[in-house]
Design a protein around this motif. Structure first.
Motif: not given
Length: 116
Positions: A8-16
């Motif tokens: 799940m983190l891989k999917g949102v890391l760019e946004g973070i």
């Protein structure tokens, strides 16, 4: 960090990372250290650096080389206007997904989590 959390983190890391850059300019190690302080202890520096290369290639950040006391110059990343637009869309998508997921969660799970 468990496998599901990692995926799940891989999917949102760019946004973070873009959200971090929206608050201040930073270089790769600073971003990695901040993520680790926030509890993302399994984040590898290489993951953040690869992500920074991708967002730079897509034109979402501006990069300035700043002299370093130790070693070669550091690449300092700043969110630019295109990156701000992308981040706005990220938050819009995040809100949409979070609302829909919350609607799907059974009420009994909400109550159990509240009691913990």
């Amino acid at each position: 960090m468990g496998k599901q959390e990692t995926e799940m983190l891989k999917g949102v890391l760019e946004g973070i990372v873009l959200a971090i850059l929206a608050t201040r300019a930073a270089y790769g190690y600073e971003i990695t250290a901040w993520l680790r302080q926030q509890g993302f202890s399994d984040i590898a520096e290489g993951t953040v650096y690869a992500l920074l290369v991708r967002v730079e290639q897509r034109g979402l950040v501006d990069v300035e080389k700043v002299p370093s006391e130790k070693g070669p110059p550091r690449k300092v990343y700043t969110l630019n206007a295109q990156g701000e637009d992308y981040l706005t869309e990220f938050w819009r998508t995040w809100s949409f997904l979070a609302e829909r997921l919350e609607q799907l969660r059974p009420a009994r799970l909400v109550n159990e989590e509240g009691e913990k």
